[in-house]
Design an enzyme around this catalytic site. Structure first.
Site, short mmCIF file in Angstrom:
data_model
loop_
_atom_site.label_atom_id
_atom_site.label_comp_id
_atom_site.label_asym_id
_atom_site.label_seq_id
_atom_site.Cartn_x
_atom_site.Cartn_y
_atom_site.Cartn_z
N CYS A 382 -6.01 -14.53 -5.82
CA CYS A 382 -7.37 -14.45 -6.35
C CYS A 382 -7.37 -13.83 -7.75
O CYS A 382 -6.94 -14.47 -8.70
CB CYS A 382 -8.28 -13.74 -5.36
SG CYS A 382 -9.99 -14.20 -5.58
N HIS A 508 -7.48 -16.52 -0.55
CA HIS A 508 -6.85 -15.35 0.07
C HIS A 508 -6.02 -15.78 1.28
O HIS A 508 -6.52 -15.77 2.41
CB HIS A 508 -7.93 -14.35 0.53
CG HIS A 508 -8.60 -13.66 -0.61
ND1 HIS A 508 -8.16 -12.47 -1.13
CD2 HIS A 508 -9.68 -14.02 -1.33
CE1 HIS A 508 -8.94 -12.12 -2.14
NE2 HIS A 508 -9.87 -13.04 -2.28
N GLU A 510 -3.84 -14.21 2.84
CA GLU A 510 -3.54 -13.10 3.77
C GLU A 510 -4.44 -13.12 5.01
O GLU A 510 -4.04 -12.64 6.06
CB GLU A 510 -3.64 -11.75 3.04
CG GLU A 510 -5.04 -11.29 2.61
CD GLU A 510 -5.47 -11.80 1.24
OE1 GLU A 510 -4.93 -12.84 0.79
OE2 GLU A 510 -6.36 -11.17 0.62
N1 GLN Z 1 -13.15 -10.80 -9.55
C1 GLN Z 1 -12.65 -12.13 -9.39
C2 GLN Z 1 -13.75 -13.14 -9.11
O1 GLN Z 1 -14.82 -12.77 -8.76
C3 GLN Z 1 -11.61 -12.18 -8.30
C4 GLN Z 1 -12.14 -11.95 -6.94
C5 GLN Z 1 -11.09 -11.59 -5.92
O2 GLN Z 1 -9.95 -11.27 -6.27
N2 GLN Z 1 -11.44 -11.62 -4.67
O3 GLN Z 1 -13.54 -14.31 -9.27
#
Ligand code: GLN
Length: 536
Positions: A382, A508, A510
Site C-alpha cells: 500500500c 494488503h 497480509e
Molecule cells: N495513505 C495512502 C493512501 O491513502 C496509503 C494507505 C495505506 O497504506 N493503507 O492511499
C-alpha cells in the site's frame, strides 16, 4: 437454529480473549460445525477506521470492506472464518443506528432509552449472523467486566441468553489467575470477584477459562468451581504457551473444551480432526534450524499490534519455508536520521508496510533505495508501494520533486495521486477504497509466479493510487506494472525488472494470510530472503 456463545473478559485487559474465542471457533469448525464470529467494542467511534494505530493497533479490513478490530484477524486466521460488516459492532455504531432511527421518527413518539432500545439494537446485532448456514455464533464482548462502557452489551447478552431458552446460549468468562511471585502462589480471588461483578448484573458464566502462567492445582480449580457456581470440569486452564499462539487451540482441545461446549449446547459431538494444525505447530517448534532477518520499516514500530497481520503473515511464510523469521522492527524516522545503513544492514529482506501521513516517509524511501540498489528482496504494501514508485521516480527517473499528493499537493511530479473516485469525498470513516477487488496478472512475472493465477482478489484500504500519466516513463526504466484492475485503470502491483525479488502492491496481502495457507507474496518474499541469506 443458530446457537450463541458469548465470551467476556475479567480482571485485566490483554488476556487474549480474541485468540481464545478464535481458538474455540477453530475447534468447533474442526468438529464439523459452521461457525460465525463477531466482536462488540464498547468505544464510541463508529468503527476503528478513524483511530490511530497507536490507539487501537491495526485496522483489519474484511472482504466486504469493513474497517474492524484486529481480533477479527485472529478469527479469520485461526478458524478460516470470513468476517464481514456484521462481525464488528461498536457502541458508536449501535447508538448511531438508534439515533438515526429516532431522527426518522422510527420510535413513534416514545422515549428512547438504553433499555430497551440500545439493548434491542445490540441483540439485533448479535442475531444478525443467524442463518440456516450458521450453527454457532461466537460473540466476543470487548473490555473487562466492571467497565462502565461495556454495561449495555452485558445487559443485552443477559437478555439474549435468557430469551434464547435453555441450551441455546452459553457464557464463557475468560479470567486471570495470577501468580504472586513473592508468595509463590497462584491466586483465585480476582477471578471470584470478576464473576461476582457479572453475577450482580445477572450473568453466571457456564464456563470459566483461566489464563495463568503456572499450572493450576486441584485446590484452585475446586475453589473457583465453588465460588463461581461452575462445575469443576468447566473450569479450564489456559496457560501461557511457549512457542506460538497457534498452540492455544491444541491446549484447549486437550481439556476437551470444545466437547464440553457442544454438550452444553446439546449439539452432536462429531470427531475432532486437527492433525494438519498440529503438524503446522510442530513445524513452528522444530524449524529453528535456519533463520532469516526481515526488516519492517514503518512509523508505528513501537506498538507491535500496529502491524499485527504483517508479522503474522511473515510467520506463516516462515512456517512454509521452514525458517524462523527474525523481524527487525525499524522506525523509519530513525533510519532517516542514521548516517549509515546499520539498522537494516543485516536484513535478508525489507518490507515497507502501509500507512498514512508524511511522518517517516524519508526513512521508508531510504530503505527502498537500499533494497533496490543492493538487490535485497523487497515487499512494499500500500503506502509501501506508493513509496517504491516515488523512490523510483526520484532516483531512477531523476525527478527529484516526485511525490504523492498526499504529502505535497503541488508536486510537479505527482506520481501518486488521489483516486478519481475520492476527489469529491470529504467525510472520514468508511470512505476509502475498501475491501476486496479483483486484479489481473499478466504471466511471466514474480507476482504471477507467486500466485500461480491470472486473476486474484485482494483487500484494499487507500485513497491514493499510481498516477497513470507516469506509467510509460516508469515502465520504460524497468519498474513494471504487473497487476491492474480488470479495466486496466488502477495499478495494483509493480515489480522491478533485473532485481531478484522486488514486488510492491497497492492492496494488503497480509489480511488473507493463514497459518496453513501462507500468502503467496509473503511466501515468495521470504523464499527470496532465504536465498539471499544462504548466499551470504
Ligand atoms: N495513505 C495512502 C493512501 O491513502 C496509503 C494507505 C495505506 O497504506 N493503507 O492511499
Amino acid at each position: 437454529m443458530t446457537k450463541h456463545i458469548f465470551v467476556t473478559g475479567g480482571v485485566v485487559s490483554s488476556l487474549g480473549k480474541g485468540i481464545t474465542a478464535a481458538s474455540l471457533a477453530m475447534l468447533l469448525k474442526h468438529r464439523g460445525y459452521r461457525v460465525a464470529m463477531q466482536k462488540m467494542d464498547p468505544y464510541i467511534n463508529v468503527d476503528p477506521g478513524t483511530m490511530s494505530p497507536y490507539q487501537h493497533g491495526e485496522v483489519y479490513v474484511t472482504d466486504d470492506g469493513a474497517e474492524t478490530d484486529l481480533d477479527l484477524g485472529h478469527y479469520e486466521r485461526f478458524a478460516g472464518i470470513s468476517c464481514s460488516q456484521a462481525s464488528n459492532y461498536t457502541t458508536g455504531r449501535i447508538y448511531s443506528n438508534v439515533i438515526n432511527r429516532e431522527r426518522e421518527g422510527g420510535y413513534l413518539g416514545g422515549t428512547v432509552q438504553v433499555i430497551p432500545h440500545i439493548t434491542d439494537e445490540i441483540k439485533k446485532a448479535v442475531a444478525s449472523l443467524d442463518s440456516p448456514d450458521n450453527d454457532i455464533t461466537i460473540t466476543e464482548i470487548g473490555g473487562t467486566a466492571g467497565d462502565i462502557e461495556s454495561l449495555p452489551f452485558l445487559e443485552a447478552i443477559r437478555q439474549f441468553y435468557h430469551e434464547s431458552g435453555p441450551h441455546n446460549s452459553l457464557f464463557i468468562h475468560l479470567t486471570l489467575v495470577p501468580y504472586i511471585r513473592a508468595a509463590r502462589e497462584i491466586k483465585t480471588k480476582p477471578s471470584q470477584q470478576s464473576v461476582g461483578i457479572l453475577r450482580n448484573i445477572g450473568i453466571i458464566p457456564d464456563i470459566l477459562i483461566c489464563r495463568t502462567e503456572k499450572p493450576m492445582q486441584d485446590e484452585h480449580i475446586s475453589k473457583l468451581a465453588l465460588f463461581c457456581n461452575v462445575s469443576k470440569e468447566l473450569v479450564i486452564e489456559e496457560r501461557d504457551v511457549k512457542n506460538s499462539i497457534y498452540e492455544v487451540p491444541i491446549e484447549l482441545a486437550k481439556q476437551e473444551l470444545d466437547l464440553k461446549i457442544l454438550r452444553r449446547l446439546e449439539l452432536e459431538p462429531c470427531e475432532l480432526n486437527i492433525t494438519n494444525w498440529k503438524n503446522m505447530v510442530d513445524r513452528i517448534i522444530n524449524h529453528e534450524k535456519s533463520r532469516v532477518t526481515i526488516a519492517v520499516v514503518g512509523k508505528y514500530i513501537s506498538l507491535r499490534d500496529a502491524y499485527k497481520s504483517i508479522y503474522e503473515a511473515l510467520d506463516h511464510a516462515g512456517i512454509h519455508n521452514s525458517v524462523k523469521i527474525d523481524i527487525l522492527m525499524v522506525e523509519a524516522e530513525e533510519l532517516d536520521a542514521a548516517e549509515d545503513f546499520e539498522l537494516i544492514g543485516k536484513a535478508d529482506g525489507i518490507l515497507v508496510p502501509g500507512g498514512f501521513g508524511d511522518r517517516g516517509i524519508p526513512g521508508k524511501l531510504k530503505a527502498i533505495k537500499y533494497a533496490r540498489e543492493n538487490r535485497i528482496p523487497f515487499l512494499g504494501i500500500c503506502l509501501g508501494m506508493q513509496c517504491a514508485v516515488i523512490e523510483f521516480a526520484r532516483n531512477v527517473l531523476g525527478h527529484q520533486a516526485a511525490n504523492s499528493t498526499e504529502f505535497d499537493k503541488n508536486s510537479p511530479f505527482p506520481v501518486i495521486d488521489l483516486m478519481l473516485a475520492q476527489k469529491s469525498i470529504t467525510a472520514k470513516g468508511g470512505t476509502m477504497r475498501l475491501g476486496a477487488y479483483p486484479c489481473e496478472l499478466p504471466p511471466g512475472t514474480n507476482a504471477a509466479r507467486a500466485y500461480d493465477a491470472s486473476v486474484i482478489s485482494e483487500r484494499h484500504r487507500h485513497r491514493y493510487e499510481f498516477n497513470n500519466a507516469y506509467r510509460n516513463e516508469v515502465e520504460a526504466k524497468g519498474l513494471k506494472i504487473v497487476g491492474t484492475s480488470p479495466d486496466g485503470e488502477l495499478v495494483e502491483i509493480v515489480e522491478l525488472t533485473g532485481h531478484p525479488w522486488f514486488v510492491a502492491c497497492q492492496f494488503h496481502p497480509e489480511f488473507k494470510s493463514r497459518p496453513l495457507e501462507p500468502h503467496p507474496l509473503f511466501k515468495d518474499f521470504v523464499a527470496a530472503a532465504l536465498k539471499l541469506h544462504r548466499q551470504r
